[in-house]
Design a protein around this motif. Structure first.
Motif, mmCIF file in Angstrom:
data_model
loop_
_atom_site.group_PDB
_atom_site.id
_atom_site.type_symbol
_atom_site.label_atom_id
_atom_site.label_comp_id
_atom_site.label_asym_id
_atom_site.label_seq_id
_atom_site.Cartn_x
_atom_site.Cartn_y
_atom_site.Cartn_z
ATOM 1 N N LYS A 110 0.827 -1.213 0.000
ATOM 2 C CA LYS A 110 0.000 0.000 0.000
ATOM 3 C C LYS A 110 0.860 1.261 0.000
ATOM 4 O O LYS A 110 0.431 2.312 -0.468
ATOM 5 C CB LYS A 110 -0.927 -0.017 1.209
ATOM 6 C CG LYS A 110 -1.947 -1.154 1.195
ATOM 7 C CD LYS A 110 -2.797 -1.122 2.454
ATOM 8 C CE LYS A 110 -3.880 -2.202 2.426
ATOM 9 N NZ LYS A 110 -3.284 -3.571 2.430
ATOM 10 N N VAL A 111 2.083 1.148 0.557
ATOM 11 C CA VAL A 111 2.893 2.344 0.744
ATOM 12 C C VAL A 111 4.378 1.995 0.718
ATOM 13 O O VAL A 111 4.772 0.889 1.084
ATOM 14 C CB VAL A 111 2.543 3.022 2.096
ATOM 15 C CG1 VAL A 111 2.782 2.059 3.266
ATOM 16 C CG2 VAL A 111 3.335 4.307 2.303
ATOM 17 N N ARG A 160 1.422 4.210 -2.716
ATOM 18 C CA ARG A 160 1.621 5.536 -2.118
ATOM 19 C C ARG A 160 3.091 5.701 -1.736
ATOM 20 O O ARG A 160 3.688 4.810 -1.141
ATOM 21 C CB ARG A 160 0.722 5.704 -0.887
ATOM 22 C CG ARG A 160 0.912 7.037 -0.151
ATOM 23 C CD ARG A 160 -0.162 7.248 0.911
ATOM 24 N NE ARG A 160 -0.156 6.226 1.947
ATOM 25 C CZ ARG A 160 0.581 6.275 3.058
ATOM 26 N NH1 ARG A 160 1.415 7.291 3.278
ATOM 27 N NH2 ARG A 160 0.497 5.316 3.965
ATOM 28 N N ASN A 216 1.312 4.440 8.304
ATOM 29 C CA ASN A 216 -0.071 4.210 8.748
ATOM 30 C C ASN A 216 -1.059 5.289 8.333
ATOM 31 O O ASN A 216 -2.270 5.037 8.348
ATOM 32 C CB ASN A 216 -0.097 4.058 10.275
ATOM 33 C CG ASN A 216 0.569 2.777 10.738
ATOM 34 O OD1 ASN A 216 0.347 1.708 10.180
ATOM 35 N ND2 ASN A 216 1.407 2.876 11.768
ATOM 36 N N GLN A 217 -0.580 6.482 7.964
ATOM 37 C CA GLN A 217 -1.489 7.577 7.601
ATOM 38 C C GLN A 217 -1.735 7.556 6.091
ATOM 39 O O GLN A 217 -0.893 7.988 5.299
ATOM 40 C CB GLN A 217 -0.905 8.916 8.041
ATOM 41 C CG GLN A 217 -0.722 9.058 9.531
ATOM 42 C CD GLN A 217 -2.036 9.053 10.285
ATOM 43 O OE1 GLN A 217 -3.001 9.716 9.888
ATOM 44 N NE2 GLN A 217 -2.088 8.313 11.381
ATOM 45 N N ASP A 218 -2.890 7.078 5.689
ATOM 46 C CA ASP A 218 -3.158 6.800 4.277
ATOM 47 C C ASP A 218 -3.036 8.007 3.349
ATOM 48 O O ASP A 218 -2.674 7.864 2.188
ATOM 49 C CB ASP A 218 -4.564 6.198 4.119
ATOM 50 C CG ASP A 218 -4.635 4.782 4.665
ATOM 51 O OD1 ASP A 218 -3.574 4.150 4.807
ATOM 52 O OD2 ASP A 218 -5.749 4.310 4.954
#
Length: 300
Positions: A110-111, A160, A216-218
């Protein structure tokens, strides 16, 4: 969460992997020498010699900290190439892993939180530096610019990307502070050159917390300055350090001595930037050690 870390056996990476393991995450570590770094990392870490070795167990997040130590050797042309190539190659390996995962129809991370450094801005004098400040063209900037550019293609894959431009990382067990402590403990410390150059710094525990915050901060992407909100000049840094050790700081190192001994690498000590973590603070990150005296007090 399954988190893949490059540079996991380094000064920051070891602490990050330890904390991730304590929090119950599954930690994957890329190291060129898995057996040699085993004792430095938690026993639960899965250590392999390349990112592609994890193709059958795709990570949920990537943390990219790998790279040849910036101050390990004098900056010859060969060493400059090694500094750049080590960072670019590790970053490209993560991008290649994601391309392969996508081609296979496997889930992508995701990141990616990818390292960079305050050197991105080059020498900035007394100007307050945010993430929007234009850089000064010099080797440190070119190094960081190429490092950051190597990570950019991952965004086109839908991952991301958060770039972390790190200041001087403080802890007694490593980094620049470990090298500075012996002369200061003997009362032989002092400023470098004029002492007017800024030294953006951050406690290692705050840096690890920043990395986890960005994971953790999308909604957070782009560049972030990884330094405490109150940078200081070199003269102030040496004075606060000496005070914490109850020692004088009366032996300055003249600029010409550093230039003669270190060559171009002396710019790491004689120039700096008043770098502020504007985007991190705007995103709501809270520093445990916002001031130098608090950070050094906890460390020493």
């Amino acid at each position: 969460m399954r988190i893949l870390v490059t540079g996991g056996s380094g000064f920051v990476g070891q602490r990050l992997c330890q904390l991730l393991s304590e929090q119950g995450h599954e930690v994957q570590v890329v190291s060129r020498s898995p057996h040699q770094v085993r004792e430095r990392l938690p026993s639960s870490c899965d250590i392999r010699d390349s990112a592609q070795a994890f193709i059958e167990s795709p990570p949920d997040a990537l943390v990219n900290l790998a790279g040849e130590p910036i101050a390990a050797k004098r900056w010859s042309d060969e060493q400059k190439a090694k500094l750049i190539n080590s960072r670019v190659a590790a970053t490209e390996q993560l991008v290649a892993l994601c391309k392969q995962l996508k081609a296979n129809g496997q889930p992508l991370p995701k990141v990616m939180v990818s390292g960079s450094a305050m050197g991105y801005y080059g020498a900035q004098g007394k100007r307050v530096v945010s993430e929007e400040t234009m850089p000064n063209e010099e080797f440190a900037h070119r190094l960081c610019q190429q490092w950051e550019a190597a990570a950019q293609p991952i965004e086109a894959l839908g991952v991301r990307l958060a770039i972390l431009r790190t200041g001087l990382v403080l802890e007694a067990s490593g980094g620049s502070l470990q090298k500075m402590l012996p002369p200061f403990k003997w009362g032989l410390g002092g400023r470098f050159g004029s002492g007017e150059q800024f030294m953006p710094w951050i406690h290692r525990d705050d840096l690890v917390a920043v990395i986890l915050f960005l994971v953790n901060q999308d909604g957070l992407n782009g560049a972030f300055n990884g330094s405490a909100p109150h940078p200081v000049t070199n003269a102030t840094f040496t004075r606060v350090l000496a005070k914490q050790l109850n020692r004088p700081a009366i032996f300055p190192v003249p600029a010409f001595v550093l230039k003669a001994g270190l060559g171009e690498m002396s710019r790491l000590l004689l120039t700096g930037a008043d770098m502020r973590p504007a985007r991190l603070e705007a995103a709501g990150f809270t520093f445990q050690y916002p001031t130098l005296d608090k950070a050094l007090g906890a460390i020493l």
